[in-house]
Motif scaffolding. Sequence first.
Motif, PDB file in Angstrom:
ATOM      1  N   GLY A 170      92.324  73.284 145.290  1.00  0.00           N
ATOM      2  CA  GLY A 170      93.107  73.052 144.076  1.00  0.00           C
ATOM      3  C   GLY A 170      93.657  71.635 144.015  1.00  0.00           C
ATOM      4  O   GLY A 170      94.209  71.118 144.986  1.00  0.00           O
ATOM      5  N   ARG A 171      93.512  71.022 142.844  1.00  0.00           N
ATOM      6  CA  ARG A 171      93.951  69.631 142.674  1.00  0.00           C
ATOM      7  C   ARG A 171      95.377  69.532 142.161  1.00  0.00           C
ATOM      8  O   ARG A 171      95.859  68.437 141.870  1.00  0.00           O
ATOM      9  CB  ARG A 171      93.001  68.912 141.705  1.00  0.00           C
ATOM     10  N   GLY A 172      96.076  70.675 142.030  1.00  0.00           N
ATOM     11  CA  GLY A 172      97.433  70.652 141.489  1.00  0.00           C
ATOM     12  C   GLY A 172      98.479  70.249 142.514  1.00  0.00           C
ATOM     13  O   GLY A 172      99.639  70.056 142.167  1.00  0.00           O
ATOM     14  N   LYS A 181      90.917  81.817 145.682  1.00  0.00           N
ATOM     15  CA  LYS A 181      91.771  82.259 144.575  1.00  0.00           C
ATOM     16  C   LYS A 181      90.939  83.023 143.545  1.00  0.00           C
ATOM     17  O   LYS A 181      91.337  84.086 143.068  1.00  0.00           O
ATOM     18  CB  LYS A 181      92.422  81.020 143.925  1.00  0.00           C
ATOM     19  N   ASN A 198      96.743  74.610 134.184  1.00  0.00           N
ATOM     20  CA  ASN A 198      98.025  73.939 134.333  1.00  0.00           C
ATOM     21  C   ASN A 198      97.888  72.450 133.993  1.00  0.00           C
ATOM     22  O   ASN A 198      97.362  71.660 134.776  1.00  0.00           O
ATOM     23  CB  ASN A 198      98.513  74.130 135.783  1.00  0.00           C
ATOM     24  N   GLU A 201     101.716  68.471 134.402  1.00  0.00           N
ATOM     25  CA  GLU A 201     101.732  67.099 134.937  1.00  0.00           C
ATOM     26  C   GLU A 201     103.074  66.386 134.769  1.00  0.00           C
ATOM     27  O   GLU A 201     103.226  65.491 133.922  1.00  0.00           O
ATOM     28  CB  GLU A 201     100.617  66.277 134.284  1.00  0.00           C
ATOM     29  N   GLY A 289     105.757  73.144 135.771  1.00  0.00           N
ATOM     30  CA  GLY A 289     104.447  72.993 136.408  1.00  0.00           C
ATOM     31  C   GLY A 289     104.282  73.986 137.550  1.00  0.00           C
ATOM     32  O   GLY A 289     103.152  74.264 137.982  1.00  0.00           O
ATOM     33  N   GLU A 291     103.818  77.407 139.142  1.00  0.00           N
ATOM     34  CA  GLU A 291     103.007  78.419 138.453  1.00  0.00           C
ATOM     35  C   GLU A 291     103.785  79.610 137.878  1.00  0.00           C
ATOM     36  O   GLU A 291     103.485  80.067 136.770  1.00  0.00           O
ATOM     37  CB  GLU A 291     101.870  78.896 139.357  1.00  0.00           C
ATOM     38  N   LEU A 324      95.198  80.874 137.916  1.00  0.00           N
ATOM     39  CA  LEU A 324      95.879  79.662 137.453  1.00  0.00           C
ATOM     40  C   LEU A 324      95.389  78.476 138.273  1.00  0.00           C
ATOM     41  O   LEU A 324      95.498  78.469 139.498  1.00  0.00           O
ATOM     42  CB  LEU A 324      97.389  79.841 137.598  1.00  0.00           C
ATOM     43  N   ASN A 325      94.786  77.517 137.593  1.00  0.00           N
ATOM     44  CA  ASN A 325      94.308  76.305 138.262  1.00  0.00           C
ATOM     45  C   ASN A 325      94.725  75.067 137.477  1.00  0.00           C
ATOM     46  O   ASN A 325      94.978  75.130 136.281  1.00  0.00           O
ATOM     47  CB  ASN A 325      92.779  76.298 138.380  1.00  0.00           C
ATOM     48  N   ASN A 326      94.685  73.973 138.171  1.00  0.00           N
ATOM     49  CA  ASN A 326      95.006  72.664 137.598  1.00  0.00           C
ATOM     50  C   ASN A 326      93.848  72.151 136.717  1.00  0.00           C
ATOM     51  O   ASN A 326      92.702  72.575 136.861  1.00  0.00           O
ATOM     52  CB  ASN A 326      95.264  71.720 138.791  1.00  0.00           C
ATOM     53  N   THR A 329      91.011  70.684 138.726  1.00  0.00           N
ATOM     54  CA  THR A 329      90.263  71.738 139.425  1.00  0.00           C
ATOM     55  C   THR A 329      89.204  72.308 138.481  1.00  0.00           C
ATOM     56  O   THR A 329      88.024  72.415 138.838  1.00  0.00           O
ATOM     57  CB  THR A 329      91.221  72.859 139.890  1.00  0.00           C
TER      58      THR A 329
HETATM   59  C1  FMN Z   1     107.946  71.872 140.986  1.00  0.00           C
HETATM   60  C2  FMN Z   1     106.476  72.046 140.912  1.00  0.00           C
HETATM   61  C3  FMN Z   1     105.752  71.396 139.914  1.00  0.00           C
HETATM   62  C4  FMN Z   1     104.380  71.566 139.828  1.00  0.00           C
HETATM   63  N1  FMN Z   1     103.709  70.889 138.857  1.00  0.00           N
HETATM   64  C5  FMN Z   1     102.373  71.067 138.741  1.00  0.00           C
HETATM   65  C6  FMN Z   1     101.654  70.422 137.699  1.00  0.00           C
HETATM   66  O1  FMN Z   1     102.222  69.686 136.892  1.00  0.00           O
HETATM   67  N2  FMN Z   1     100.322  70.631 137.611  1.00  0.00           N
HETATM   68  C7  FMN Z   1      99.670  71.462 138.493  1.00  0.00           C
HETATM   69  O2  FMN Z   1      98.465  71.669 138.350  1.00  0.00           O
HETATM   70  N3  FMN Z   1     100.328  72.069 139.489  1.00  0.00           N
HETATM   71  C8  FMN Z   1     101.644  71.897 139.628  1.00  0.00           C
HETATM   72  N4  FMN Z   1     102.313  72.565 140.613  1.00  0.00           N
HETATM   73  C9  FMN Z   1     101.533  73.469 141.487  1.00  0.00           C
HETATM   74  C10 FMN Z   1     101.335  74.817 140.799  1.00  0.00           C
HETATM   75  O3  FMN Z   1     102.430  75.666 141.116  1.00  0.00           O
HETATM   76  C11 FMN Z   1     100.040  75.520 141.267  1.00  0.00           C
HETATM   77  O4  FMN Z   1     100.023  75.558 142.665  1.00  0.00           O
HETATM   78  C12 FMN Z   1      98.776  74.824 140.793  1.00  0.00           C
HETATM   79  O5  FMN Z   1      98.789  74.593 139.405  1.00  0.00           O
HETATM   80  C13 FMN Z   1      97.582  75.698 141.155  1.00  0.00           C
HETATM   81  O6  FMN Z   1      96.389  75.100 140.735  1.00  0.00           O
HETATM   82  P1  FMN Z   1      95.313  74.565 141.783  1.00  0.00           P
HETATM   83  O7  FMN Z   1      95.061  75.668 142.784  1.00  0.00           O
HETATM   84  O8  FMN Z   1      94.124  74.270 140.959  1.00  0.00           O
HETATM   85  O9  FMN Z   1      95.909  73.363 142.436  1.00  0.00           O
HETATM   86  C14 FMN Z   1     103.692  72.397 140.746  1.00  0.00           C
HETATM   87  C15 FMN Z   1     104.423  73.052 141.749  1.00  0.00           C
HETATM   88  C16 FMN Z   1     105.791  72.861 141.842  1.00  0.00           C
HETATM   89  C17 FMN Z   1     106.521  73.561 142.917  1.00  0.00           C
END
Ligand code: FMN
Length: 544
Positions: A170-172, A181, A198, A201, A289, A291, A324-326, A329
Amino acid sequence: MQLEDLNALAEKEHATHKKTCLRTCMSAGCLSSQSDKLKKNLDAAVTAAGLTADVEVRRVGCMGFCGQGPLVGVDHPDGHSKLYEHLTPDDATKLVGELQGKPSGLPFGDEKHPFFARQMRIVRANGGVIDPERIEAYIAAGGYRALLQVLTENTPAGVVEAVTKSGLRGRGGAGYPTGLKWATVARAAGPKKYVVCNGDEGDPGAFMDRSILESDPHLVLEGMAIAAYATGADQGFLYVRAEYPLAISRLNLAIKQAKAIGILGANIFETPFSFNVEVRIGAGAFVCGEETALMASIEGKRGQPRPRPPFPAESGLWGKPTLLNNVETFANIVPIIQRGAEWYASIGTEKSKGTKVFALTGKVKNNGLIEVPMGITLREIVEDLGGGAPDGHEIKAVQTGGPSGGCIPQQHLDTPVDYDSLGQLGSIMGSGGMVVMDDTTNMVEIARFYMEFCRDESCGKCIPCRAGTVQMHQILNKIIERRATAEDLKQLEELCDMVRQTSLCGLGQTAPNPVLSTLRFFRHEYEELLQPASAPHAPNSNHS
Ligand SMILES: Cc1cc2nc3c(=O)[nH]c(=O)nc-3n(C[C@H](O)[C@H](O)[C@H](O)COP(=O)(O)O)c2cc1C
Ligand code: SF4
Ligand code: FES
């Protein structure tokens, strides 16, 4: 819509291409310096010069070199390209004059510039090349073939297997294995499941996801549709902050266009698979952001995190299994399907596969958006692509991971960029913010900046984060104002530990990271600001 129809659309689109193309960036960065007026003037200048049969002025998405904008890439009939930088609307006539052999004196670069040459563009392949507002342009670039392929040739389990084998994480921010996942959501009981993208950002200085959404919205939609097929979902949401109006309008347009030709909606490509997507606009809170806060916000509730488990994969939107993915991703999915999991897994390092998009900002000559293979070193990024610090200064540190990340000092610049190596240095990959700091930077002030951000963005649901970020910020103020003692510094470290361990969500759990990493590598900068142990308390003292 069938393969023949896609190919026919692509052929028709190719037939519209002209010998010379003026690719004009119309993403938010260049638009803010009037690239819309520039394009209008280019159109008029091409017409006035009688060149409309051979010259095309194309709206394109971000080329990455945003600090040099507005940018126009000129593709000549012999295959060579020139990149014109810092243009104004008034330069249009001169630029078109060059096509007729009249030297313009306009500054230009080329794609051999290290900023471009060291990049590997997978998710950003179409950025700066195709018109993001025309589905035909995406289809002509090979778009929607991956979705058609999985719907007609692959089982959902086969798609999950391909994503797992690719090694995509995941790129988030957290780098959770994407295939794992997807498999969890695919296994969860249906029939109702959701896919969420997601695009919140919120990291200061980050604009990777905005740029992808503005430059290639169909790539993200296609990735989401493939994810929905793989996991058994029929409804998707794209959560994008209101500060990204261009990304939102291009996404809405892309959804409308895809629906109109049967690529989204019911019975996609005349198969039993149906998938609808809607955009949901966030109000710009960093915590949204996270999840669980994001899902609460989509449900119309206050955007506050809740404890996990249950994880969204088991109980997400309206209690249903949710993938839920970024943004980035999802943008990796089409290339993985098109070029194969083995190809993807061959890029990067053992545990961090593929490429990563970074927003390279701060004290570095070449600012902008870059996509680099995992495993490239920080030094290669900031010195080769970034061109080093400007004005003869030295690079002091590189901040990755935003408010949840840390500052990596110059002696560790040879560290490869991968999830584990950055983690070992007390930072994180994060979603892609990369801020370069030079030798004029005060690291305690940097720590205070990020703490202030976390204090302001704390949702207030749990006490350690709500009160702890305020207290940590106060101590940092005291240190910077030279009013603190070693005892205060000790208390700051204790608070870091407490907030990290007891906060409910990632915001609080990682808020101490910028303090901890600057203390680890730049402790002397804190200590130099402390009052001597024996000195009496002197609130407004100015001595060192
Ligand atoms: C405070 C906080 C802010 C976050 N902001 C983002 C965000 O802006 N974009 C994002 O993709 N993930 C963000 N995350 C991570 C997400 O909770 C989640 O892990 C992610 O979107 C999962 O996608 P991925 O598996 O593709 O990375 C944030 C987590 C926290 C704790
Ligand atoms: S850690 Fe902070 S942002 Fe997260 S729930 Fe607690 S108060 Fe809210
Ligand atoms: S916005 Fe124009 S190059 Fe990035």
